[in-house]
Design a protein around this motif. Structure first.
Motif, PDB file in Angstrom:
ATOM      1  N   ASP A 199      54.457   6.056 111.547  1.00  0.00           N
ATOM      2  CA  ASP A 199      54.131   7.327 110.903  1.00  0.00           C
ATOM      3  C   ASP A 199      53.245   7.048 109.691  1.00  0.00           C
ATOM      4  OD1 ASP A 199      54.593   9.443 108.773  1.00  0.00           O
ATOM      5  OD2 ASP A 199      55.632  10.394 110.453  1.00  0.00           O
ATOM      6  N   LEU A 200      52.041   7.620 109.673  1.00  0.00           N
ATOM      7  CA  LEU A 200      51.066   7.319 108.623  1.00  0.00           C
ATOM      8  C   LEU A 200      51.603   7.684 107.240  1.00  0.00           C
ATOM      9  CD1 LEU A 200      48.248   6.258 107.994  1.00  0.00           C
ATOM     10  CD2 LEU A 200      47.372   8.596 108.295  1.00  0.00           C
ATOM     11  N   ARG A 201      52.248   8.833 107.130  1.00  0.00           N
ATOM     12  CA  ARG A 201      52.776   9.251 105.828  1.00  0.00           C
ATOM     13  C   ARG A 201      53.861   8.279 105.353  1.00  0.00           C
ATOM     14  NH1 ARG A 201      52.474  14.040 102.971  1.00  0.00           N
ATOM     15  NH2 ARG A 201      54.243  14.534 101.617  1.00  0.00           N
ATOM     16  N   LYS A 202      54.718   7.835 106.269  1.00  0.00           N
ATOM     17  CA  LYS A 202      55.752   6.874 105.904  1.00  0.00           C
ATOM     18  C   LYS A 202      55.137   5.549 105.459  1.00  0.00           C
ATOM     19  CE  LYS A 202      59.518   8.667 108.785  1.00  0.00           C
ATOM     20  NZ  LYS A 202      60.621   8.326 109.676  1.00  0.00           N
ATOM     21  N   ILE A 203      54.086   5.136 106.139  1.00  0.00           N
ATOM     22  CA  ILE A 203      53.406   3.888 105.772  1.00  0.00           C
ATOM     23  C   ILE A 203      52.877   3.972 104.345  1.00  0.00           C
ATOM     24  CG2 ILE A 203      51.375   2.462 106.220  1.00  0.00           C
ATOM     25  CD1 ILE A 203      51.797   3.073 109.216  1.00  0.00           C
ATOM     26  N   TYR A 204      52.274   5.093 103.973  1.00  0.00           N
ATOM     27  CA  TYR A 204      51.737   5.263 102.624  1.00  0.00           C
ATOM     28  C   TYR A 204      52.853   5.280 101.582  1.00  0.00           C
ATOM     29  CZ  TYR A 204      46.824   6.033 103.827  1.00  0.00           C
ATOM     30  OH  TYR A 204      45.527   5.854 104.240  1.00  0.00           O
ATOM     31  N   TYR A 205      53.950   5.971 101.892  1.00  0.00           N
ATOM     32  CA  TYR A 205      55.094   5.950 100.981  1.00  0.00           C
ATOM     33  C   TYR A 205      55.603   4.521 100.821  1.00  0.00           C
ATOM     34  CZ  TYR A 205      56.063  10.989 100.447  1.00  0.00           C
ATOM     35  OH  TYR A 205      56.027  12.309 100.099  1.00  0.00           O
ATOM     36  N   GLY A 206      55.751   3.825 101.948  1.00  0.00           N
ATOM     37  CA  GLY A 206      56.261   2.458 101.906  1.00  0.00           C
ATOM     38  C   GLY A 206      55.378   1.529 101.112  1.00  0.00           C
ATOM     39  N   HIS A 207      54.068   1.665 101.269  1.00  0.00           N
ATOM     40  CA  HIS A 207      53.132   0.837 100.494  1.00  0.00           C
ATOM     41  C   HIS A 207      53.312   1.070  98.994  1.00  0.00           C
ATOM     42  CE1 HIS A 207      50.487  -1.415 103.196  1.00  0.00           C
ATOM     43  NE2 HIS A 207      50.621  -0.426 104.051  1.00  0.00           N
ATOM     44  N   TYR A 208      53.555   2.319  98.620  1.00  0.00           N
ATOM     45  CA  TYR A 208      53.762   2.612  97.204  1.00  0.00           C
ATOM     46  C   TYR A 208      55.029   1.943  96.695  1.00  0.00           C
ATOM     47  CZ  TYR A 208      54.249   5.242  92.852  1.00  0.00           C
ATOM     48  OH  TYR A 208      54.378   5.596  91.524  1.00  0.00           O
ATOM     49  N   TYR A 209      56.106   2.013  97.469  1.00  0.00           N
ATOM     50  CA  TYR A 209      57.341   1.340  97.070  1.00  0.00           C
ATOM     51  C   TYR A 209      57.099  -0.153  96.844  1.00  0.00           C
ATOM     52  CZ  TYR A 209      59.986   5.443  98.854  1.00  0.00           C
ATOM     53  OH  TYR A 209      60.502   6.689  99.087  1.00  0.00           O
ATOM     54  N   LEU A 210      56.419  -0.773  97.795  1.00  0.00           N
ATOM     55  CA  LEU A 210      56.191  -2.217  97.711  1.00  0.00           C
ATOM     56  C   LEU A 210      55.314  -2.591  96.527  1.00  0.00           C
ATOM     57  CD1 LEU A 210      55.644  -3.330 101.437  1.00  0.00           C
ATOM     58  CD2 LEU A 210      57.784  -2.976 100.185  1.00  0.00           C
ATOM     59  N   GLU A 211      54.240  -1.823  96.313  1.00  0.00           N
ATOM     60  CA  GLU A 211      53.336  -2.149  95.213  1.00  0.00           C
ATOM     61  C   GLU A 211      54.020  -1.954  93.861  1.00  0.00           C
ATOM     62  OE1 GLU A 211      48.786  -1.406  93.591  1.00  0.00           O
ATOM     63  OE2 GLU A 211      49.666   0.060  94.955  1.00  0.00           O
ATOM     64  N   LEU A 212      54.820  -0.910  93.753  1.00  0.00           N
ATOM     65  CA  LEU A 212      55.521  -0.659  92.497  1.00  0.00           C
ATOM     66  C   LEU A 212      56.462  -1.821  92.169  1.00  0.00           C
ATOM     67  CD1 LEU A 212      55.828   1.462  90.277  1.00  0.00           C
ATOM     68  CD2 LEU A 212      57.680   2.490  91.602  1.00  0.00           C
ATOM     69  N   VAL A 213      57.197  -2.279  93.151  1.00  0.00           N
ATOM     70  CA  VAL A 213      58.091  -3.425  92.936  1.00  0.00           C
ATOM     71  C   VAL A 213      57.291  -4.676  92.608  1.00  0.00           C
ATOM     72  CG1 VAL A 213      59.725  -4.988  94.058  1.00  0.00           C
ATOM     73  CG2 VAL A 213      59.948  -2.520  94.364  1.00  0.00           C
ATOM     74  N   SER A 214      56.214  -4.910  93.345  1.00  0.00           N
ATOM     75  CA  SER A 214      55.399  -6.100  93.125  1.00  0.00           C
ATOM     76  C   SER A 214      54.842  -6.156  91.710  1.00  0.00           C
ATOM     77  CB  SER A 214      54.250  -6.144  94.144  1.00  0.00           C
ATOM     78  OG  SER A 214      53.461  -7.301  93.964  1.00  0.00           O
ATOM     79  N   GLU A 215      54.423  -5.004  91.183  1.00  0.00           N
ATOM     80  CA  GLU A 215      53.842  -4.976  89.847  1.00  0.00           C
ATOM     81  C   GLU A 215      54.895  -5.050  88.748  1.00  0.00           C
ATOM     82  OE1 GLU A 215      50.748  -5.210  88.987  1.00  0.00           O
ATOM     83  OE2 GLU A 215      49.954  -5.152  91.032  1.00  0.00           O
ATOM     84  N   MET A 216      56.066  -4.516  88.982  1.00  0.00           N
ATOM     85  CA  MET A 216      57.102  -4.507  87.946  1.00  0.00           C
ATOM     86  C   MET A 216      57.891  -5.808  87.894  1.00  0.00           C
ATOM     87  SD  MET A 216      58.793  -0.699  87.857  1.00  0.00           S
ATOM     88  CE  MET A 216      57.861   0.695  87.198  1.00  0.00           C
ATOM     89  N   ALA A 217      58.102  -6.417  89.041  1.00  0.00           N
ATOM     90  CA  ALA A 217      58.958  -7.606  89.104  1.00  0.00           C
ATOM     91  C   ALA A 217      58.222  -8.846  88.603  1.00  0.00           C
ATOM     92  CB  ALA A 217      59.435  -7.826  90.536  1.00  0.00           C
ATOM     93  N   SER A 218      58.942  -9.676  87.877  1.00  0.00           N
ATOM     94  CA  SER A 218      58.415 -10.980  87.469  1.00  0.00           C
ATOM     95  C   SER A 218      58.805 -12.015  88.514  1.00  0.00           C
ATOM     96  CB  SER A 218      58.998 -11.384  86.106  1.00  0.00           C
ATOM     97  OG  SER A 218      58.641 -10.457  85.109  1.00  0.00           O
ATOM     98  N   GLU A 219      57.984 -13.043  88.641  1.00  0.00           N
ATOM     99  CA  GLU A 219      58.272 -14.062  89.647  1.00  0.00           C
ATOM    100  C   GLU A 219      59.533 -14.837  89.287  1.00  0.00           C
ATOM    101  OE1 GLU A 219      55.254 -16.505  91.381  1.00  0.00           O
ATOM    102  OE2 GLU A 219      53.670 -15.095  90.809  1.00  0.00           O
ATOM    103  N   ARG A 220      60.333 -15.046  90.296  1.00  0.00           N
ATOM    104  CA  ARG A 220      61.536 -15.882  90.218  1.00  0.00           C
ATOM    105  C   ARG A 220      62.560 -15.368  89.206  1.00  0.00           C
ATOM    106  NH1 ARG A 220      60.763 -21.153  92.727  1.00  0.00           N
ATOM    107  NH2 ARG A 220      58.663 -21.278  93.600  1.00  0.00           N
TER     108      ARG A 220
END
Length: 256
Positions: A87-108
């Motif tokens: 589902d294209l809309r779900k994919i876009y929502y999911g990408h946002y979730y992943l990017e938000l976590v990636s940018e907020m989280a520090s490595e290790r």
């Protein structure tokens, strides 16, 4: 070289060389990890259908101090979230979730609550119709878990609380201070976003409420519009950048 096992979600994937993959995982026990999967694009045994974006897996990897990238040994797929991928809309929502976590989280740096939250929201996204309210709830909870929680109980200048501000039709949110600002103190300057006390209360509830009870909350047209205006701007202000997936979400919403 020590071997480790943890639950993980693939939050970024890049092809590298002729057959390898460079991956970013958000893991339950080690936080954000970057690793290399040698021969991942050729392997039909160790990595087949395991390392796709969004995949929830049991990750087995080698690591040692100073190594930089971990070396992915293998993985057992726990949940591929198949409906999300269709589902294209779900994919876009999911990408946002992943990017938000990636940018907020520090490595290790492990953050098990944030891992569980991402896993829960991806499961819900896979099983239900995506709604904008989910985005706003995810933003509030992640801001809280990574130490960016907006303070919306009292004015950051004069310390007046909701009860003392109840006569005001509009209050404000300060992007710089990350706090509520009453109408009296709004002249103190800085970038301010007007909001209602109802929206301030709702966001504060989302930040504190038990995760299993979040679906009981209801957004009005006003609270949804105001939280949409406030939360993404506050996130961009804190991170010092606008997330690419947020812009893409706006574009797909306009096209539907």
């Amino acid at each position: 070289m020590p071997l480790f096992t943890t639950e993980a979600i693939v939050i970024r994937s890049l092809n590298y060389g002729e057959s390898d993959k460079i991956l970013t995982f958000f893991t339950k026990d080690f936080g954000k990890l970057k690793g290399i999967a040698k021969g991942a694009r050729r392997s039909k045994k160790r990595f087949q259908n395991v390392l796709g974006l969004f995949s929830y897996l049991r990750l087995i990897f080698f690591d040692r101090e100073g190594m930089g990238l971990v070396r992915v040994d293998s993985g057992d797929l726990l949940d591929p979230f198949p409906n999300l991928r269709e589902d294209l809309r779900k994919i876009y929502y999911g990408h946002y979730y992943l990017e938000l976590v990636s940018e907020m989280a520090s490595e290790r740096e492990a953050n098990q609550e944030a891992f569980d939250l991402l896993h829960t929201f991806l499961k819900d996204l896979d099983r239900t119709v995506p709604e904008e309210e989910q985005l706003r709830m995810f933003e509030v909870r992640m801001l809280s878990l990574f130490g960016y929680r907006p303070h919306l109980v009292r004015c950051g200048w004069c310390q007046r609380g909701w009860q003392e501000m109840r006569e005001a039709s509009t209050v404000f949110f300060s992007l710089d201070k990350g706090t509520l600002v009453c109408d009296r103190c709004s002249k103190n300057g800085g970038p301010l976003i007007p909001i209602s006390l109802g929206t301030a209360r709702l966001i504060d509830q989302i930040a504190q409420m038990d995760l299993a009870k979040l679906n009981r909350l209801r957004f009005t047209t006003q609270t949804l519009a105001e939280s949409r205006r406030l939360l993404p701007r506050f996130i961009s202000h804190q991170l010092g950048k606008e997330l690419k997936s947020l812009k893409a979400l706006g574009e797909i919403k306009a096209s539907l």
